[in-house]
Design an enzyme around this catalytic site. Structure first.
Site, PDB file in Angstrom:
ATOM      1  N   ASP A  81     -57.184 -28.341   1.251  1.00 33.70           N
ATOM      2  CA  ASP A  81     -55.688 -27.764   1.597  1.00 33.70           C
ATOM      3  C   ASP A  81     -54.701 -29.072   1.404  1.00 33.70           C
ATOM      4  O   ASP A  81     -55.224 -30.283   1.378  1.00 33.70           O
ATOM      5  CB  ASP A  81     -55.565 -27.338   2.751  1.00 33.70           C
ATOM      6  CG  ASP A  81     -54.270 -26.462   3.017  1.00 33.70           C
ATOM      7  OD1 ASP A  81     -53.705 -26.195   1.850  1.00 33.70           O
ATOM      8  OD2 ASP A  81     -53.986 -25.800   4.069  1.00 33.70           O
ATOM      9  N   LYS A  82     -53.429 -28.593   1.095  1.00 34.35           N
ATOM     10  CA  LYS A  82     -52.327 -29.893   1.050  1.00 34.35           C
ATOM     11  C   LYS A  82     -51.268 -28.957   2.074  1.00 34.35           C
ATOM     12  O   LYS A  82     -51.017 -27.795   2.142  1.00 34.35           O
ATOM     13  CB  LYS A  82     -51.978 -29.557  -0.374  1.00 34.35           C
ATOM     14  CG  LYS A  82     -50.843 -30.317  -0.647  1.00 34.35           C
ATOM     15  CD  LYS A  82     -49.528 -29.184  -0.797  1.00 34.35           C
ATOM     16  CE  LYS A  82     -48.287 -30.052  -0.948  1.00 34.35           C
ATOM     17  NZ  LYS A  82     -47.007 -29.003  -0.659  1.00 34.35           N
ATOM     18  N   HIS A  83     -50.929 -30.040   2.746  1.00 34.12           N
ATOM     19  CA  HIS A  83     -49.526 -29.573   3.656  1.00 34.12           C
ATOM     20  C   HIS A  83     -48.291 -30.489   3.252  1.00 34.12           C
ATOM     21  O   HIS A  83     -48.623 -31.565   3.155  1.00 34.12           O
ATOM     22  CB  HIS A  83     -50.031 -29.547   5.001  1.00 34.12           C
ATOM     23  CG  HIS A  83     -49.313 -29.415   5.919  1.00 34.12           C
ATOM     24  ND1 HIS A  83     -48.807 -28.102   6.454  1.00 34.12           N
ATOM     25  CD2 HIS A  83     -48.107 -30.189   6.918  1.00 34.12           C
ATOM     26  CE1 HIS A  83     -47.740 -28.005   7.212  1.00 34.12           C
ATOM     27  NE2 HIS A  83     -47.449 -29.164   7.588  1.00 34.12           N
ATOM     28  N   SER A  84     -47.416 -29.943   3.323  1.00 35.59           N
ATOM     29  CA  SER A  84     -46.055 -30.799   3.130  1.00 35.59           C
ATOM     30  C   SER A  84     -45.299 -30.586   4.580  1.00 35.59           C
ATOM     31  O   SER A  84     -45.328 -29.495   5.220  1.00 35.59           O
ATOM     32  CB  SER A  84     -45.381 -30.333   2.040  1.00 35.59           C
ATOM     33  OG  SER A  84     -43.845 -30.594   2.431  1.00 35.59           O
ATOM     34  N   THR A 121     -43.133 -21.524   2.365  1.00 40.88           N
ATOM     35  CA  THR A 121     -43.941 -21.022   1.345  1.00 40.88           C
ATOM     36  C   THR A 121     -44.255 -19.726   1.436  1.00 40.88           C
ATOM     37  O   THR A 121     -44.294 -18.677   0.464  1.00 40.88           O
ATOM     38  CB  THR A 121     -45.344 -22.035   1.195  1.00 40.88           C
ATOM     39  OG1 THR A 121     -44.919 -23.356   1.220  1.00 40.88           O
ATOM     40  CG2 THR A 121     -46.254 -21.798  -0.061  1.00 40.88           C
ATOM     41  N   ARG A 169     -41.183 -23.647  21.614  1.00 37.24           N
ATOM     42  CA  ARG A 169     -40.460 -24.927  21.050  1.00 37.24           C
ATOM     43  C   ARG A 169     -39.206 -24.720  20.313  1.00 37.24           C
ATOM     44  O   ARG A 169     -38.408 -25.650  20.496  1.00 37.24           O
ATOM     45  CB  ARG A 169     -41.517 -25.793  20.286  1.00 37.24           C
ATOM     46  CG  ARG A 169     -42.591 -26.120  21.141  1.00 37.24           C
ATOM     47  CD  ARG A 169     -43.975 -26.809  20.038  1.00 37.24           C
ATOM     48  NE  ARG A 169     -43.437 -27.734  19.495  1.00 37.24           N
ATOM     49  CZ  ARG A 169     -43.982 -28.005  18.031  1.00 37.24           C
ATOM     50  NH1 ARG A 169     -44.872 -27.416  17.503  1.00 37.24           N
ATOM     51  NH2 ARG A 169     -43.706 -29.000  17.356  1.00 37.24           N
ATOM     52  N   SER A 184     -50.062 -28.527  16.399  1.00 39.01           N
ATOM     53  CA  SER A 184     -49.418 -27.496  15.623  1.00 39.01           C
ATOM     54  C   SER A 184     -49.974 -27.502  14.227  1.00 39.01           C
ATOM     55  O   SER A 184     -50.652 -26.492  13.608  1.00 39.01           O
ATOM     56  CB  SER A 184     -47.846 -27.498  15.762  1.00 39.01           C
ATOM     57  OG  SER A 184     -47.499 -26.368  14.919  1.00 39.01           O
ATOM     58  N   LYS A 188     -53.856 -25.451  12.770  1.00 35.62           N
ATOM     59  CA  LYS A 188     -54.006 -24.240  11.712  1.00 35.62           C
ATOM     60  C   LYS A 188     -54.824 -24.919  10.439  1.00 35.62           C
ATOM     61  O   LYS A 188     -55.544 -24.043   9.681  1.00 35.62           O
ATOM     62  CB  LYS A 188     -52.427 -23.997  11.174  1.00 35.62           C
ATOM     63  CG  LYS A 188     -51.803 -23.268  12.163  1.00 35.62           C
ATOM     64  CD  LYS A 188     -50.298 -22.903  11.917  1.00 35.62           C
ATOM     65  CE  LYS A 188     -49.547 -24.111  12.085  1.00 35.62           C
ATOM     66  NZ  LYS A 188     -48.251 -24.044  12.208  1.00 35.62           N
ATOM     67  N   LYS A 189     -54.682 -26.017  10.227  1.00 41.86           N
ATOM     68  CA  LYS A 189     -55.514 -26.696   8.950  1.00 41.86           C
ATOM     69  C   LYS A 189     -57.036 -26.615   9.330  1.00 41.86           C
ATOM     70  O   LYS A 189     -57.813 -26.259   8.427  1.00 41.86           O
ATOM     71  CB  LYS A 189     -54.714 -27.879   8.462  1.00 41.86           C
ATOM     72  CG  LYS A 189     -53.512 -27.918   8.192  1.00 41.86           C
ATOM     73  CD  LYS A 189     -53.355 -27.159   6.963  1.00 41.86           C
ATOM     74  CE  LYS A 189     -52.129 -26.488   6.664  1.00 41.86           C
ATOM     75  NZ  LYS A 189     -52.128 -25.478   5.363  1.00 41.86           N
TER      76      LYS A 189
HETATM   77  N1  URA Z   1     -44.991 -27.574  11.112  1.00 44.33           N
HETATM   78  C1  URA Z   1     -45.747 -27.023  12.025  1.00 44.33           C
HETATM   79  O1  URA Z   1     -46.636 -25.798  11.704  1.00 44.33           O
HETATM   80  N2  URA Z   1     -45.683 -27.051  13.415  1.00 44.33           N
HETATM   81  C2  URA Z   1     -44.901 -28.063  13.696  1.00 44.33           C
HETATM   82  O2  URA Z   1     -44.819 -28.363  15.032  1.00 44.33           O
HETATM   83  C3  URA Z   1     -43.805 -28.525  12.624  1.00 44.33           C
HETATM   84  C4  URA Z   1     -44.072 -28.465  11.475  1.00 44.33           C
END
Ligand code: URA
Length: 407
Positions: A81-84, A121, A169, A184, A188-189
């Site tokens: 996966d890729k995350h930004s 996204t 938060r 966080s 998820k990843k």
């Molecule tokens: N993106 C997330 O999923 N969690 C965060 O805390 C900040 C950015």
């Protein structure tokens, strides 16, 4: 018996949480056994004093355990996966995901909605008529197996504790805490069942992190957490001192992504796609990756995968359009070169004009004609804003009018 009031004071007193204590906090909040008021006190303590890496790993693990973890068996390829960390005009996931699949990878992707001034996204995909990004995990897995990629939002099945804590938060100004951000993002990843993750850490005035150094710190922390869960993480710092690509918005960004997948993407955007793609391919042990990525764009494979994914999610790619009623052009007030772009302000303006009488104006957005250091003559169009509400547009115009410095 664990006393939550004592746990709140731990960080101030230089004490460290055990696995049992962190799980207690996360699970009790999820089950409504700790209320928002008390959880806010804990979040503020973490915001103020932080957590060490071991505690952050335990926190990440507790969030993962609050939901289901996807397992992929018998997939004939690297699962990545890729995350930004988010930016203005950042649509790289929509382009890079299908490219990686066409190169032989599998991409299960859980994405977020817009955050602050940056676009999400999921919002972009949902602007495609019919696209359902909130499918259950069984369907998610089936689409990944069949097409190679599925992009979904966070449902109750994946990290429900993160969903609840994140929302608190957001309300209590405790987003900008490194251990909370790391827990966080990584929970998820890791729950997606991936082998590898490539991170695009944006820095600059349109990102959440202003400097490259801050980005590196986050990248290192996220990589360390990945290592603890046997996920190979590589990160790249990329510039966000100007919008990425030629468009920012919802439909217009999807349309721009299609252009990229068909070989007609703008250079700055494709540069980020290829740079991240090379890192991703190195994790997946794919050699000659730049040429392979160009090939799958040119032979239509990458676009075909995107189209199939949209179809499997119920979307109709052929009915996407960017029709709008109104448009305002912002012109240069003098001749010279573009010396500075207030990218965050542009993101705020795009988000503002996206609100249409309580719903989303999928067809609103901005088109950029000039970037940093570009030469410009008085009266040239720098950008244009478009939407279906002229009043909104006028407010957006006020936000962006002073976003450019020309010298
Ligand atoms: N993106 C997330 O999923 N969690 C965060 O805390 C900040 C950015």
């Amino acid at each position: 018996m664990i006393d939550f009031q004592e746990l709140i004071k731990y960080k101030k007193n230089n004490k460290f949480y055990s696995s049992k204590e962190i799980s207690f906090i996360v699970q009790s909040y999820l089950n409504d056994e700790i209320d928002d008021k008390n959880m806010t006190l804990w979040l503020k303590e973490i915001f103020e004093y932080g957590m060490n890496i071991d505690e952050t790993v335990l926190y990440t693990e507790s969030i993962i355990n609050s939901g289901e973890k996807v397992e992929f068996d018998n997939l004939d390829g690297y699962v990545i996966d890729k995350h930004s960390t988010g930016g203005v005009g950042d649509k790289v996931s929509l382009i890079l995901g299908p490219i990686l699949v066409a190169c032989g990878c599998f991409v299960p992707m859980v994405v977020g909605r817009h955050l602050g001034h940056t676009g999400g996204t999921l919002d972009k995909l949902e602007s495609i008529p019919g696209y359902n990004g909130l499918i259950d995990l069984d369907k998610f897995k089936k689409i990944v197996k069949k097409v190679g990629i599925s992009i979904i939002g966070q449902t109750n099945e994946i990290c429900p504790a993160d969903r609840k804590i994140y929302s608190l938060r957001d309300k209590t100004n405790t987003i900008a805490s490194l251990p909370l951000i790391c827990g966080s993002i990584m929970s998820k990843k890791i729950s997606e069942g991936i082998h590898g993750l490539v991170l695009d850490i944006k820095y600059g005035n349109g990102a959440f992190l202003e400097t490259k150094k801050e980005g590196q710190r986050l990248g290192e922390l996220l990589s360390l957490i990945g290592k603890n869960f046997n996920v190979d993480v590589k990160y790249l710092g990329t510039d966000m001192t100007q919008p990425l690509g030629n468009f920012s918005g919802l439909n217009c960004e999807v349309i721009e992504s299609i252009y990229c997948l068909r070989g007609r993407g703008p250079d700055d955007l494709m540069d980020v796609v290829f740079k991240l793609g090379r890192v991703a391919c190195s994790l997946a042990k794919i050699d000659n990756s730049k040429q392979k990525m160009i090939d799958v764009i040119n032979n239509g494979k990458a676009y075909e995968i995107f189209e199939k994914m949209v179809y499997e999610h119920g979307g109709d790619i052929n009915s996407i359009n960017c029709d709008y009623t109104d448009c305002i052009e912002i012109k240069a007030y003098e001749s010279g070169n573009i010396k500075f772009i207030d990218t965050k302000k542009i993101g705020d303006a795009v988000n503002y004009i996206n609100k249409l009488k309580g719903t989303r104006d999928n067809n609103s957005g901005a088109e950029f004609f000039k970037k940093n250091n570009d030469k410009i003559s008085k009266g040239d169009v720098i950008l244009r804003l478009f939407s279906n509400d002229l009043n909104n547009l006028k407010i957006g115009e006020r936000l962006v009018r002073e976003s450019y410095i020309i010298k």
